[in-house]
Design a protein around this motif. Sequence first.
Motif, PDB file in Angstrom:
ATOM      1  N   ASN A 114       0.825  -1.210   0.000  1.00  0.00           N
ATOM      2  CA  ASN A 114       0.000   0.000   0.000  1.00  0.00           C
ATOM      3  C   ASN A 114       0.859   1.259   0.000  1.00  0.00           C
ATOM      4  OD1 ASN A 114      -2.354  -1.487   0.010  1.00  0.00           O
ATOM      5  ND2 ASN A 114      -2.500  -1.537   2.251  1.00  0.00           N
ATOM      6  N   SER A 115       1.958   1.226   0.730  1.00  0.00           N
ATOM      7  CA  SER A 115       2.867   2.376   0.756  1.00  0.00           C
ATOM      8  C   SER A 115       3.481   2.603  -0.616  1.00  0.00           C
ATOM      9  CB  SER A 115       3.963   2.152   1.799  1.00  0.00           C
ATOM     10  OG  SER A 115       4.898   3.213   1.790  1.00  0.00           O
ATOM     11  N   LEU A 116       3.884   1.515  -1.283  1.00  0.00           N
ATOM     12  CA  LEU A 116       4.431   1.644  -2.634  1.00  0.00           C
ATOM     13  C   LEU A 116       3.385   2.236  -3.570  1.00  0.00           C
ATOM     14  CD1 LEU A 116       6.356  -1.754  -2.952  1.00  0.00           C
ATOM     15  CD2 LEU A 116       7.350   0.516  -2.624  1.00  0.00           C
ATOM     16  N   GLY A 117       2.138   1.791  -3.446  1.00  0.00           N
ATOM     17  CA  GLY A 117       1.081   2.331  -4.284  1.00  0.00           C
ATOM     18  C   GLY A 117       0.914   3.821  -4.103  1.00  0.00           C
ATOM     19  N   ARG A 118       0.994   4.288  -2.871  1.00  0.00           N
ATOM     20  CA  ARG A 118       0.876   5.740  -2.623  1.00  0.00           C
ATOM     21  C   ARG A 118       2.045   6.501  -3.215  1.00  0.00           C
ATOM     22  NH1 ARG A 118      -1.085   3.746   2.386  1.00  0.00           N
ATOM     23  NH2 ARG A 118       0.983   3.946   3.347  1.00  0.00           N
ATOM     24  N   LYS A 119       3.186   5.832  -3.358  1.00  0.00           N
ATOM     25  CA  LYS A 119       4.350   6.468  -3.979  1.00  0.00           C
ATOM     26  C   LYS A 119       4.329   6.352  -5.507  1.00  0.00           C
ATOM     27  CE  LYS A 119       7.352   5.405  -0.015  1.00  0.00           C
ATOM     28  NZ  LYS A 119       7.739   6.772   0.385  1.00  0.00           N
ATOM     29  N   GLY A 120       3.271   5.723  -6.058  1.00  0.00           N
ATOM     30  CA  GLY A 120       3.164   5.573  -7.505  1.00  0.00           C
ATOM     31  C   GLY A 120       3.931   4.384  -8.059  1.00  0.00           C
ATOM     32  N   ILE A 121       4.196   3.380  -7.220  1.00  0.00           N
ATOM     33  CA  ILE A 121       4.930   2.187  -7.640  1.00  0.00           C
ATOM     34  C   ILE A 121       3.989   0.984  -7.568  1.00  0.00           C
ATOM     35  CG2 ILE A 121       6.873   0.648  -7.152  1.00  0.00           C
ATOM     36  CD1 ILE A 121       8.309   3.035  -5.889  1.00  0.00           C
ATOM     37  N   ALA A 122       3.766   0.329  -8.704  1.00  0.00           N
ATOM     38  CA  ALA A 122       2.907  -0.856  -8.758  1.00  0.00           C
ATOM     39  C   ALA A 122       3.756  -2.110  -8.635  1.00  0.00           C
ATOM     40  CB  ALA A 122       2.118  -0.887 -10.066  1.00  0.00           C
ATOM     41  N   ILE A 123       3.289  -3.048  -7.809  1.00  0.00           N
ATOM     42  CA  ILE A 123       3.997  -4.303  -7.607  1.00  0.00           C
ATOM     43  C   ILE A 123       2.962  -5.419  -7.545  1.00  0.00           C
ATOM     44  CG2 ILE A 123       4.000  -4.268  -5.070  1.00  0.00           C
ATOM     45  CD1 ILE A 123       7.013  -5.085  -5.280  1.00  0.00           C
ATOM     46  N   ARG A 124       3.371  -6.631  -7.849  1.00  0.00           N
ATOM     47  CA  ARG A 124       2.432  -7.751  -7.947  1.00  0.00           C
ATOM     48  C   ARG A 124       2.252  -8.429  -6.596  1.00  0.00           C
ATOM     49  NH1 ARG A 124      -0.938 -11.736  -8.378  1.00  0.00           N
ATOM     50  NH2 ARG A 124      -1.231 -12.784 -10.411  1.00  0.00           N
ATOM     51  N   ARG A 125       1.028  -8.421  -6.074  1.00  0.00           N
ATOM     52  CA  ARG A 125       0.724  -9.199  -4.887  1.00  0.00           C
ATOM     53  C   ARG A 125       0.751 -10.678  -5.260  1.00  0.00           C
ATOM     54  NH1 ARG A 125      -5.309  -7.805  -3.252  1.00  0.00           N
ATOM     55  NH2 ARG A 125      -4.862  -9.420  -1.686  1.00  0.00           N
ATOM     56  N   CYS A 126       1.051 -11.538  -4.321  1.00  0.00           N
ATOM     57  CA  CYS A 126       1.204 -12.966  -4.642  1.00  0.00           C
ATOM     58  C   CYS A 126       0.307 -13.877  -3.815  1.00  0.00           C
ATOM     59  CB  CYS A 126       2.663 -13.385  -4.474  1.00  0.00           C
ATOM     60  SG  CYS A 126       3.739 -12.702  -5.746  1.00  0.00           S
ATOM     61  N   ASP A 127      -0.580 -13.312  -3.006  1.00  0.00           N
ATOM     62  CA  ASP A 127      -1.481 -14.177  -2.260  1.00  0.00           C
ATOM     63  C   ASP A 127      -2.590 -14.751  -3.137  1.00  0.00           C
ATOM     64  OD1 ASP A 127      -2.629 -11.694  -2.610  1.00  0.00           O
ATOM     65  OD2 ASP A 127      -3.513 -11.583  -0.610  1.00  0.00           O
ATOM     66  N   THR A 128      -2.618 -14.379  -4.413  1.00  0.00           N
ATOM     67  CA  THR A 128      -3.575 -14.966  -5.357  1.00  0.00           C
ATOM     68  C   THR A 128      -3.026 -16.224  -6.015  1.00  0.00           C
ATOM     69  OG1 THR A 128      -2.775 -13.561  -7.162  1.00  0.00           O
ATOM     70  CG2 THR A 128      -4.589 -12.706  -5.834  1.00  0.00           C
ATOM     71  N   PHE A 129      -1.776 -16.558  -5.749  1.00  0.00           N
ATOM     72  CA  PHE A 129      -1.165 -17.782  -6.278  1.00  0.00           C
ATOM     73  C   PHE A 129      -1.298 -18.912  -5.259  1.00  0.00           C
ATOM     74  CE2 PHE A 129       1.255 -14.462  -8.528  1.00  0.00           C
ATOM     75  CZ  PHE A 129       1.188 -14.922  -9.828  1.00  0.00           C
ATOM     76  N   VAL A 130      -1.729 -20.069  -5.715  1.00  0.00           N
ATOM     77  CA  VAL A 130      -1.746 -21.242  -4.845  1.00  0.00           C
ATOM     78  C   VAL A 130      -0.317 -21.554  -4.399  1.00  0.00           C
ATOM     79  CG1 VAL A 130      -2.172 -23.717  -4.747  1.00  0.00           C
ATOM     80  CG2 VAL A 130      -3.818 -22.220  -5.875  1.00  0.00           C
ATOM     81  N   GLY A 131      -0.120 -21.688  -3.094  1.00  0.00           N
ATOM     82  CA  GLY A 131       1.195 -22.000  -2.559  1.00  0.00           C
ATOM     83  C   GLY A 131       1.947 -20.808  -2.017  1.00  0.00           C
ATOM     84  N   LEU A 132       1.418 -19.589  -2.241  1.00  0.00           N
ATOM     85  CA  LEU A 132       2.024 -18.383  -1.675  1.00  0.00           C
ATOM     86  C   LEU A 132       1.001 -17.695  -0.782  1.00  0.00           C
ATOM     87  CD1 LEU A 132       3.946 -16.930  -4.770  1.00  0.00           C
ATOM     88  CD2 LEU A 132       4.831 -18.388  -2.938  1.00  0.00           C
ATOM     89  N   ASP A 133       1.475 -16.725   0.000  1.00  0.00           N
ATOM     90  CA  ASP A 133       0.562 -16.003   0.877  1.00  0.00           C
ATOM     91  C   ASP A 133       0.887 -14.529   0.831  1.00  0.00           C
ATOM     92  OD1 ASP A 133       2.831 -15.618   2.533  1.00  0.00           O
ATOM     93  OD2 ASP A 133       2.377 -17.423   3.705  1.00  0.00           O
ATOM     94  N   GLU A 134       0.279 -13.767   1.739  1.00  0.00           N
ATOM     95  CA  GLU A 134       0.378 -12.306   1.704  1.00  0.00           C
ATOM     96  C   GLU A 134       1.775 -11.795   2.017  1.00  0.00           C
ATOM     97  OE1 GLU A 134      -0.433 -13.720   5.751  1.00  0.00           O
ATOM     98  OE2 GLU A 134      -1.412 -14.059   3.809  1.00  0.00           O
ATOM     99  N   ARG A 135       2.690 -12.681   2.415  1.00  0.00           N
ATOM    100  CA  ARG A 135       4.054 -12.225   2.708  1.00  0.00           C
ATOM    101  C   ARG A 135       4.890 -12.031   1.447  1.00  0.00           C
ATOM    102  NH1 ARG A 135       6.087 -16.966   6.292  1.00  0.00           N
ATOM    103  NH2 ARG A 135       4.868 -18.051   4.691  1.00  0.00           N
TER     104      ARG A 135
END
Length: 343
Positions: A300-321
């Motif tokens: 969320n902090s990166l988003g406020r700075k205008g930096i997009a990054i891929r979340r990975c908790d949507t992948f089976v086998g990964l989590d929000e970390r």
Amino acid sequence: MATLHPSPPAAARYHGDQAVAPGMLDFAVNVRHPQPPRWLTRRLAARLDDLARYPGAEDVRRAQGAAAGRHGRRGDEVLPLAGAAEAFALLPNLRPARAAVVAPSFTEPAAALAAAGVPVQHVVLAPPFGLDGARVPEDADLVVVGNPTNPTSVLHTREQLLALRRPGRILVVDEAFADAVPGEPESLAGEALPDVLVLRSLTKTWALAGLRVGYALGAPEVLARLTARRAHWPVGILQLTAIAACCEPPAVAEAAAGALRLAGLREAMVAGLAAAGADVVDGRAPFVLFRTPDTERLRNSLGRKGIAIRRCDTFVGLDERYLRAAVRPEWPLLADAIAGVLR
């Protein structure tokens, strides 16, 4: 040790482009350049006057011939695709009784198979996400694995992949990012095996995500089964032109040189992210998977700075970390932002 998991929920349809708003610095999408090279756009522009007609057999043969020459295969072993993702939508045509998808991995194969009513099991690899110890069900007659794998970036060996073959089974190897690895040392694209289907993408290397371009390599009998219910004219003139152009020797040499440059850039980016406090997964792809504490606050902090990054908790086998970042020359901005948040 790998474990088995059932097919995922609707989160499988989330992709990195959904994280990117106009004007953001985009580390969420793995397209390598902001636009296609000029020589390629000129080739495509030269065909614009042909758009009034349907794609013809000669267009298809030209694309097949170029891809076949690039990999040392026969023309009838090449299937032009509207992006490698189209191949995943076609997998149910193989009529598998049970599919196994090695995870964490690109989510479209499992989503397409499950939507068609095919039972899908995820074979989830534990960190560092190698194939050692993978327990693929013996009765799975379709196995899908990425190499290098999205999002982990892990590059499996040819021997590990070939060990997944079984009588009556089709092994599908997603090599969408294989040409980003210098020398493509573990690719099966040049292997004419009756039970191995290799998928290649041109959208990432040549910035053609908006055109949707790729191809499959496999035995003619497998390709015929794959396309049994395919619509007429599934690949347009511009897509076929792009396949032919990007598989010619000068383009292959350009991609190979770019892969070497990218490998050096990746090495520097990995070191920078590690110095910023990220726990980076070892890999070879043009993106980096890493883990940090309080990842949601970081994202969320990166988003406020205008930096997009891929979340990975949507992948089976990964989590929000976990987060995934494309390898880009602007990586110091990302590393500095991460270091600032983690401090």
